[in-house]
Design a protein around this motif. Structure first.
Motif, PDB file in Angstrom:
ATOM      1  N   GLU A 166      39.364   1.979 -15.880  1.00 39.73           N
ATOM      2  CA  GLU A 166      38.204   1.138 -15.605  1.00 39.73           C
ATOM      3  C   GLU A 166      36.906   1.887 -15.818  1.00 39.73           C
ATOM      4  O   GLU A 166      35.890   1.314 -16.178  1.00 39.73           O
ATOM      5  CB  GLU A 166      38.295   0.581 -14.184  1.00 39.73           C
ATOM      6  N   GLY A 177      36.197  -9.589 -14.310  1.00 43.25           N
ATOM      7  CA  GLY A 177      37.411  -8.826 -14.014  1.00 43.25           C
ATOM      8  C   GLY A 177      38.464  -9.663 -13.315  1.00 43.25           C
ATOM      9  O   GLY A 177      38.450 -10.894 -13.372  1.00 43.25           O
ATOM     10  N   GLU A 230      35.361 -12.100 -18.057  1.00 38.03           N
ATOM     11  CA  GLU A 230      34.121 -11.763 -17.368  1.00 38.03           C
ATOM     12  C   GLU A 230      34.338 -11.837 -15.859  1.00 38.03           C
ATOM     13  O   GLU A 230      34.928 -12.786 -15.358  1.00 38.03           O
ATOM     14  CB  GLU A 230      33.011 -12.726 -17.781  1.00 38.03           C
ATOM     15  N   HIS A 278      37.651   1.700 -25.970  1.00 40.20           N
ATOM     16  CA  HIS A 278      37.392   0.488 -25.176  1.00 40.20           C
ATOM     17  C   HIS A 278      36.072  -0.102 -25.569  1.00 40.20           C
ATOM     18  O   HIS A 278      35.072   0.468 -25.576  1.00 40.20           O
ATOM     19  CB  HIS A 278      37.363   0.794 -23.676  1.00 40.20           C
ATOM     20  N   THR A 320      32.879  -5.418 -13.619  1.00 43.32           N
ATOM     21  CA  THR A 320      32.602  -4.993 -14.994  1.00 43.32           C
ATOM     22  C   THR A 320      33.803  -4.346 -15.678  1.00 43.32           C
ATOM     23  O   THR A 320      33.686  -3.870 -16.806  1.00 43.32           O
ATOM     24  CB  THR A 320      31.422  -4.000 -15.009  1.00 43.32           C
ATOM     25  N   ARG A 370      36.964  -3.562 -17.826  1.00 37.77           N
ATOM     26  CA  ARG A 370      37.485  -4.079 -19.098  1.00 37.77           C
ATOM     27  C   ARG A 370      38.990  -3.917 -19.179  1.00 37.77           C
ATOM     28  O   ARG A 370      39.630  -4.458 -20.079  1.00 37.77           O
ATOM     29  CB  ARG A 370      36.816  -3.346 -20.282  1.00 37.77           C
ATOM     30  N   THR A 371      39.586  -3.118 -18.258  1.00 38.21           N
ATOM     31  CA  THR A 371      41.022  -2.887 -18.273  1.00 38.21           C
ATOM     32  C   THR A 371      41.576  -2.942 -16.853  1.00 38.21           C
ATOM     33  O   THR A 371      40.850  -2.766 -15.886  1.00 38.21           O
ATOM     34  CB  THR A 371      41.372  -1.507 -18.867  1.00 38.21           C
ATOM     35  N   PHE A 391      43.866  -5.219 -21.533  1.00 36.02           N
ATOM     36  CA  PHE A 391      42.589  -4.841 -22.124  1.00 36.02           C
ATOM     37  C   PHE A 391      41.744  -6.082 -22.381  1.00 36.02           C
ATOM     38  O   PHE A 391      42.270  -7.122 -22.775  1.00 36.02           O
ATOM     39  CB  PHE A 391      42.803  -4.116 -23.465  1.00 36.02           C
ATOM     40  N   GLY A 392      40.429  -5.935 -22.235  1.00 35.44           N
ATOM     41  CA  GLY A 392      39.525  -7.050 -22.502  1.00 35.44           C
ATOM     42  C   GLY A 392      39.651  -8.119 -21.437  1.00 35.44           C
ATOM     43  O   GLY A 392      39.914  -9.283 -21.738  1.00 35.44           O
ATOM     44  N   GLU A 395      42.362  -9.795 -24.229  1.00 33.69           N
ATOM     45  CA  GLU A 395      42.255  -9.388 -25.634  1.00 33.69           C
ATOM     46  C   GLU A 395      43.541  -8.785 -26.173  1.00 33.69           C
ATOM     47  O   GLU A 395      43.976  -9.086 -27.273  1.00 33.69           O
ATOM     48  CB  GLU A 395      41.094  -8.417 -25.822  1.00 33.69           C
TER      49      GLU A 395
END
Length: 169
Positions: free
Chosen positions: A160, A118, A116, A169, A40, A42-43, A112-113, A68
């Protein structure tokens, strides 16, 4: 003796496979990598070394990758002793004849971003490092398991977990 020689050869081969460098003109990029993340996340942080063998400084001004956004960060400690990741909007100077190491607690690349799921162990992140003088240098950030020999770089659990106070975020 033969078994020892085979083990040594396998060890050297494995080390050579993990290490990967890129050279363009006077700039050498040493072993770009990131750590696997939780699904999960995102960074994620990116780590590498940049050596400038030239007579004049250069500046890493951007990193492009299929996420992203990507930023250049430096960990700085405030007056209260709290570490914060601060974006370096002007880029990172690579002095002539020196090496700058991007590692946990210092300079690092922030992705970043993330896609899906990770970053998973064994993934390869195609990226382009953009320099003021050297131009664009394509590299691959190998995604490694945590504890994969680069423990001095630590991890980016604070990003994270969404604890980074400098970014939304």
């Amino acid at each position: 003796m033969r078994l020892l020689s085979a083990a040594l050869a396998a060890s050297l081969l494995a080390s050579a496979m993990l290490a990967h460098d890129y050279t363009s003109g006077n700039i050498t990029i040493g072993h770009p990598f990131s750590y696997e993340t939780i699904s999960t996340a995102r960074t994620a942080g990116g780590f590498l070394s940049i050596t400038n063998a030239g007579d004049t400084p250069d500046r890493l001004i951007a990193v492009e990758a299929p996420v992203e956004r990507v930023e250049l960060h430096r960990t700085e400690q405030d007056a209260n002793g709290v570490n914060r990741m601060v974006e370096q909007e002007g880029g990172v100077v690579i002095p002539a004849g020196e090496t700058v190491t991007f590692e946990h607690g210092s300079w690092h690349v922030m992705f970043f971003g993330l896609p899906e799921g990770g970053f998973g162990d064994g993934d390869r992140i195609e990226a382009v490092l953009v320099f003021e003088q050297a131009g664009e240098i394509p590299v691959i950030f190998n995604v490694e398991a945590r504890g994969g020999g680069h423990d001095r770089h630590g991890d980016h659990d604070e990003h994270e977990a969404g604890m980074d106070r400098d970014h939304d975020h």
